[in-house]
Design a protein around this motif. Structure first.
Motif: not given
Length: 242
Positions: A76-80, A84-94, A135-142
């Motif tokens: 999931n990616v959400d860009i305003n 100019l901000t973004a949040t994201f979450e990525l998962t990969l089971a295998q 694998l799981k990566v979750q965060g935000s960015a400006s």
């Protein structure tokens, strides 16, 4: 880490589904089925610059590549676009990727320890395999848009979660880094404990170094181009078109 980062960026850019609501761009994917196994013929160049963390020099190549498990990818990616901000979450089971390669370059993952990420100038050739699960990566960015050229950079990066259950890597006996071979079995057995320890102790420095490395890729695009890349619409077609 670098190989997985580039692979996931490619997958996200190819298979995202995006809904645009005024200035809010929301992506959830993959929108299209991913071949599993995913096969790409070689030879092909694998020259990649992710300064200051890693670089594959000109002339580096890979052979036929086969990846299984990419159908377990979800993000999931959400860009305003206004803020100019973004949040994201990525998962990969295998995922399980095999290929052959011939490469030269360098890795500098400090402040992570050398036993966590082997470091120095490297050369290598032969068979390569990477396997990962959980694998799981979750965060935000400006984001910052340069008024000259309208190119994007990541000005601030937050990684709330970077975790995996298992990670096994084998680049073969011909891979030498800092002049020495790597015991890939021992490395794979210890990478989770080593990474979890090092990341917790050096999180801010590691995340900022990842931000600088990511800008080698993100900085090639304008904001419109970056959104188009995430949407999978770079060729003007529908996301699921071949």
């Amino acid at each position: 880490m670098k190989v997985l980062f580039v692979a996931l960026l490619f997958v996200a850019g190819t298979f995202a589904r995006v809904a645009v609501q005024e200035q809010q761009i929301q992506a959830e994917g993959p929108a299209c089925p991913i071949d599993d196994p995913l096969e790409r013929p070689g030879p092909d160049s694998i020259n990649v610059t992710l300064d200051p963390i890693a670089k594959l020099l000109e002339g580096s190549i890979r052979g036929d590549i086969v990846a299984t498990g990419l159908s377990t990818l979800h993000y999931n990616v959400d860009i305003n676009a206004l803020l100019l901000t973004a949040t994201f979450e990525l998962t990969l089971a295998q995922v399980d990727v095999t290929t052959t390669y011939e490469a030269t370059g360098y890795v500098d993952a400090r402040p992570l320890a050398a036993e966590t990420v082997p470091q120095g100038n490297f050369t290598g050739s032969g068979n390569a395999r990477i396997q990962a699960s959980g694998l799981k990566v979750q965060g935000s960015a400006s984001l910052f848009v340069n008024i000259i050229g309208n190119k994007v950079t990541v000005s601030r990066l937050v990684l709330n979660t970077v975790e995996f259950t298992t990670l096994r890597l084998d680049l073969g006996a011909q891979f030498l880094i800092g002049g020495s071979p790597v015991d890939w079995t021992t490395w794979s057995d210890n990478i989770k404990a080593n990474f979890d320890r090092d990341f917790a102790a050096n999180k801010n420095a590691v995340v900022d170094k990842v931000r600088l490395a990511a800008n080698n890729i993100v900085g090639q695009y304008t904001l419109a181009e970056l959104i188009d890349l995430i949407s999978g619409g770079g060729d003007g077609g529908e996301p699921c078109e071949n």
